[in-house]
Design a protein around this motif. Structure first.
Motif: not given
Length: 261
Positions: A132-146
Protein backbone atom coordinates in the motif's frame (compact mmCIF):
# COMPACT_ATOMS: atom_id res chain seq x y z
CA UNK A 1 -12.91 1.74 5.00
CA UNK A 2 -11.22 -1.62 4.46
CA UNK A 3 -10.10 -3.82 7.35
CA UNK A 4 -6.45 -2.91 6.74
CA UNK A 5 -7.25 0.81 6.64
CA UNK A 6 -9.22 0.53 9.87
CA UNK A 7 -6.38 -1.34 11.56
CA UNK A 8 -3.85 1.24 10.38
CA UNK A 9 -6.05 4.08 11.63
CA UNK A 10 -6.42 2.42 15.04
CA UNK A 11 -2.66 1.85 15.24
CA UNK A 12 -1.88 5.44 14.32
CA UNK A 13 -4.34 6.69 16.95
CA UNK A 14 -2.78 4.48 19.62
CA UNK A 15 0.75 5.51 18.71
CA UNK A 16 -0.23 9.18 18.71
CA UNK A 17 -1.67 8.83 22.22
CA UNK A 18 1.52 7.11 23.36
CA UNK A 19 3.53 9.93 21.84
CA UNK A 20 1.47 12.51 23.67
CA UNK A 21 2.06 10.67 26.93
CA UNK A 22 5.80 10.58 26.29
CA UNK A 23 5.80 14.30 25.58
CA UNK A 24 4.55 14.92 29.12
CA UNK A 25 7.67 13.10 30.35
CA UNK A 26 10.14 14.56 27.86
CA UNK A 27 12.17 17.65 28.73
CA UNK A 28 14.95 19.37 26.85
CA UNK A 29 16.43 20.09 30.31
CA UNK A 30 16.77 16.40 31.24
CA UNK A 31 20.30 15.52 32.37
CA UNK A 32 20.54 12.21 34.27
CA UNK A 33 23.49 12.52 36.66
CA UNK A 34 24.64 8.88 36.47
CA UNK A 35 23.83 5.44 35.07
CA UNK A 36 21.31 4.37 37.75
CA UNK A 37 19.16 7.47 37.16
CA UNK A 38 19.50 7.08 33.41
CA UNK A 39 18.34 3.45 33.52
CA UNK A 40 15.40 4.34 35.74
CA UNK A 41 14.26 6.99 33.26
CA UNK A 42 14.63 4.60 30.33
CA UNK A 43 12.48 2.00 32.07
CA UNK A 44 9.86 4.53 33.13
CA UNK A 45 9.56 5.91 29.58
CA UNK A 46 9.15 2.43 28.11
CA UNK A 47 6.54 1.52 30.73
CA UNK A 48 4.50 4.66 30.07
CA UNK A 49 4.36 3.92 26.34
CA UNK A 50 3.60 0.21 26.77
CA UNK A 51 0.79 1.01 29.24
CA UNK A 52 -0.78 3.17 26.55
CA UNK A 53 -0.16 0.99 23.52
CA UNK A 54 -0.75 -2.52 24.76
CA UNK A 55 -4.46 -2.32 25.56
CA UNK A 56 -5.21 -0.26 22.46
CA UNK A 57 -3.45 -2.61 20.06
CA UNK A 58 -4.87 -5.68 21.80
CA UNK A 59 -8.34 -4.24 21.21
CA UNK A 60 -7.56 -3.38 17.60
CA UNK A 61 -6.38 -6.92 16.80
CA UNK A 62 -7.09 -9.40 19.60
CA UNK A 63 -5.61 -12.32 17.63
CA UNK A 64 -2.11 -10.84 17.55
CA UNK A 65 0.56 -11.67 20.11
CA UNK A 66 2.64 -8.93 21.69
CA UNK A 67 6.40 -8.41 21.90
CA UNK A 68 8.14 -5.26 23.08
CA UNK A 69 11.63 -6.70 23.45
CA UNK A 70 13.36 -3.90 21.54
CA UNK A 71 16.69 -5.77 21.41
CA UNK A 72 15.27 -9.18 20.54
CA UNK A 73 16.38 -11.07 17.45
CA UNK A 74 15.73 -14.33 15.67
CA UNK A 75 12.60 -15.95 14.23
CA UNK A 76 9.06 -15.66 15.52
CA UNK A 77 6.40 -18.33 15.80
CA UNK A 78 3.81 -18.31 13.04
CA UNK A 79 0.81 -16.05 13.35
CA UNK A 80 0.39 -12.34 13.95
CA UNK A 81 2.68 -10.34 16.22
CA UNK A 82 2.78 -6.75 17.33
CA UNK A 83 6.47 -5.80 17.48
CA UNK A 84 6.94 -2.65 19.52
CA UNK A 85 9.94 -0.47 20.24
CA UNK A 86 8.34 1.70 22.95
CA UNK A 87 10.83 4.57 22.69
CA UNK A 88 13.35 4.20 19.90
CA UNK A 89 16.32 6.36 20.81
CA UNK A 90 15.19 6.42 24.43
CA UNK A 91 18.74 7.31 25.48
CA UNK A 92 18.37 10.50 23.45
CA UNK A 93 15.05 11.35 25.06
CA UNK A 94 16.38 11.06 28.59
CA UNK A 95 19.22 13.43 27.69
CA UNK A 96 16.85 16.07 26.32
CA UNK A 97 17.54 15.46 22.63
CA UNK A 98 14.66 15.44 20.12
CA UNK A 99 15.59 12.42 17.98
CA UNK A 100 13.45 9.62 19.41
CA UNK A 101 10.36 7.82 18.20
CA UNK A 102 7.66 5.29 18.95
CA UNK A 103 7.67 2.36 16.55
CA UNK A 104 5.10 -0.36 15.93
CA UNK A 105 4.94 -3.06 13.28
CA UNK A 106 2.57 -5.92 12.67
CA UNK A 107 4.24 -9.10 11.48
CA UNK A 108 2.25 -11.93 9.96
CA UNK A 109 3.99 -15.30 9.60
CA UNK A 110 7.39 -13.60 9.61
CA UNK A 111 6.42 -10.90 7.12
CA UNK A 112 5.84 -7.23 8.06
CA UNK A 113 2.43 -6.04 6.88
CA UNK A 114 1.93 -2.76 8.76
CA UNK A 115 4.25 -0.12 10.17
CA UNK A 116 3.79 3.07 12.18
CA UNK A 117 6.73 5.19 13.34
CA UNK A 118 5.98 8.45 15.15
CA UNK A 119 8.39 11.27 15.97
CA UNK A 120 6.42 13.31 18.51
CA UNK A 121 8.85 16.24 18.83
CA UNK A 122 8.82 16.76 15.04
CA UNK A 123 5.13 15.79 14.67
CA UNK A 124 6.07 13.32 11.92
CA UNK A 125 4.00 10.17 11.47
CA UNK A 126 5.42 7.56 9.09
CA UNK A 127 3.09 4.76 8.00
CA UNK A 128 3.23 1.81 5.63
CA UNK A 129 1.18 -1.22 4.73
CA UNK A 130 2.26 -4.18 2.65
CA UNK A 131 1.56 -3.32 -0.97
CA UNK A 132 0.00 0.00 0.00
CA UNK A 133 2.98 2.33 -0.03
CA UNK A 134 4.73 4.39 2.62
CA UNK A 135 3.62 7.83 3.79
CA UNK A 136 4.75 10.73 5.95
CA UNK A 137 1.84 12.67 7.45
CA UNK A 138 -0.32 11.31 4.65
CA UNK A 139 2.03 12.20 1.77
CA UNK A 140 3.41 9.28 -0.23
CA UNK A 141 7.12 8.66 0.15
CA UNK A 142 9.74 7.70 -2.41
CA UNK A 143 13.36 6.81 -1.80
CA UNK A 144 16.26 8.78 -3.25
CA UNK A 145 16.93 8.80 -7.00
CA UNK A 146 20.72 8.93 -6.56
CA UNK A 147 22.79 6.54 -8.61
CA UNK A 148 26.29 7.13 -7.25
CA UNK A 149 27.81 6.78 -3.80
CA UNK A 150 29.94 9.90 -4.23
CA UNK A 151 26.88 12.03 -3.53
CA UNK A 152 25.21 9.67 -1.06
CA UNK A 153 24.38 10.15 2.60
CA UNK A 154 24.84 6.88 4.46
CA UNK A 155 24.23 5.75 7.99
CA UNK A 156 24.57 3.00 10.53
CA UNK A 157 24.07 2.78 14.27
CA UNK A 158 24.42 0.89 17.51
CA UNK A 159 21.36 -1.33 17.66
CA UNK A 160 21.85 -2.17 21.32
CA UNK A 161 24.38 -1.64 24.11
CA UNK A 162 26.87 -4.29 25.14
CA UNK A 163 28.15 -5.17 21.68
CA UNK A 164 30.83 -7.82 21.39
CA UNK A 165 34.19 -6.18 20.59
CA UNK A 166 34.36 -8.03 17.27
CA UNK A 167 31.10 -6.39 16.16
CA UNK A 168 32.42 -2.98 17.17
CA UNK A 169 35.56 -3.55 15.12
CA UNK A 170 33.51 -4.69 12.13
CA UNK A 171 31.32 -1.60 12.39
CA UNK A 172 34.36 0.63 12.59
CA UNK A 173 35.96 -0.97 9.54
CA UNK A 174 32.74 -0.61 7.56
CA UNK A 175 32.45 3.03 8.62
CA UNK A 176 35.96 3.68 7.31
CA UNK A 177 35.25 1.92 4.02
CA UNK A 178 31.95 3.74 3.49
CA UNK A 179 33.48 7.09 4.45
CA UNK A 180 35.99 6.59 1.63
CA UNK A 181 33.14 5.99 -0.84
CA UNK A 182 30.10 8.03 0.19
CA UNK A 183 29.71 11.78 0.63
CA UNK A 184 28.91 11.53 4.34
CA UNK A 185 28.40 8.74 6.87
CA UNK A 186 26.69 9.09 10.23
CA UNK A 187 26.56 6.74 13.19
CA UNK A 188 23.53 7.47 15.34
CA UNK A 189 20.48 6.10 17.07
CA UNK A 190 17.65 5.33 16.79
CA UNK A 191 18.13 2.95 13.91
CA UNK A 192 14.47 3.21 12.89
CA UNK A 193 14.91 6.94 12.43
CA UNK A 194 17.60 6.31 9.85
CA UNK A 195 15.40 3.79 8.06
CA UNK A 196 12.55 6.31 8.00
CA UNK A 197 14.91 8.87 6.49
CA UNK A 198 15.89 6.39 3.77
CA UNK A 199 12.20 5.89 3.02
CA UNK A 200 11.74 9.66 2.79
CA UNK A 201 14.71 10.07 0.45
CA UNK A 202 16.57 12.22 3.00
CA UNK A 203 19.20 9.50 3.53
CA UNK A 204 20.33 7.23 0.72
CA UNK A 205 21.32 4.07 2.57
CA UNK A 206 21.52 2.47 5.99
CA UNK A 207 23.30 -0.73 6.97
CA UNK A 208 23.20 -2.77 10.13
CA UNK A 209 25.32 -5.67 11.36
CA UNK A 210 22.92 -6.35 14.22
CA UNK A 211 19.44 -7.03 12.87
CA UNK A 212 16.99 -6.78 15.75
CA UNK A 213 13.29 -7.36 15.26
CA UNK A 214 12.30 -3.85 16.33
CA UNK A 215 13.85 -2.54 13.09
CA UNK A 216 11.05 -4.23 11.15
CA UNK A 217 8.88 -1.11 11.19
CA UNK A 218 11.58 0.86 9.40
CA UNK A 219 12.35 -1.94 6.97
CA UNK A 220 8.74 -1.97 5.73
CA UNK A 221 8.83 1.82 5.32
CA UNK A 222 11.86 1.52 3.04
CA UNK A 223 10.43 -1.38 1.06
CA UNK A 224 7.11 0.37 0.48
CA UNK A 225 8.88 3.60 -0.53
CA UNK A 226 10.63 1.72 -3.33
CA UNK A 227 13.88 0.91 -1.58
CA UNK A 228 15.85 -2.33 -1.66
CA UNK A 229 16.45 -4.22 1.59
CA UNK A 230 18.71 -7.28 1.54
CA UNK A 231 21.15 -9.07 3.76
CA UNK A 232 24.84 -8.45 3.13
CA UNK A 233 24.97 -11.34 0.67
CA UNK A 234 22.36 -9.61 -1.46
CA UNK A 235 19.57 -12.00 -0.49
CA UNK A 236 16.11 -10.64 0.44
CA UNK A 237 15.78 -9.28 3.98
CA UNK A 238 14.54 -11.76 6.54
CA UNK A 239 13.20 -11.03 10.01
CA UNK A 240 15.63 -13.53 11.53
CA UNK A 241 18.65 -12.40 9.52
CA UNK A 242 21.82 -11.15 11.16
CA UNK A 243 22.45 -8.03 9.04
CA UNK A 244 20.92 -5.90 6.32
CA UNK A 245 21.39 -3.04 3.89
CA UNK A 246 18.45 -0.74 3.14
CA UNK A 247 19.10 1.58 0.23
CA UNK A 248 17.79 3.45 -2.76
CA UNK A 249 17.93 1.14 -5.80
CA UNK A 250 20.52 3.31 -7.54
CA UNK A 251 23.15 2.92 -4.81
CA UNK A 252 22.34 -0.47 -3.30
CA UNK A 253 24.74 -2.55 -5.41
CA UNK A 254 27.64 -0.16 -4.91
CA UNK A 255 27.02 0.05 -1.16
CA UNK A 256 26.84 -3.74 -0.91
CA UNK A 257 30.19 -3.99 -2.68
CA UNK A 258 31.79 -1.56 -0.22
CA UNK A 259 30.40 -3.39 2.81
CA UNK A 260 31.52 -6.83 1.64
CA UNK A 261 34.93 -5.95 0.21
Amino acid sequence: MTQNQALLAATVAAVRRAGARMMTRYSTESRPPALPELLAQLQANDAAVVDTLHPALAEALPSAQWLNDEHGSGPLATGEWWLVDPVGGNVNAVHGMPDWNIGVSLVRDGRPVLSVVHFPVLDEMFTATEGGGAFLNGVRLSVSAKTSLDGALAGTGQAQPGHHPDLARRTGAAFTAMTNSALHVRISVPVTQQLAQVAAGRLDLHWQFDNVRSHTAGVLLVQEAGGVVTDLEGKPWDLAGESYLAAAPGVHAAALEVLTA
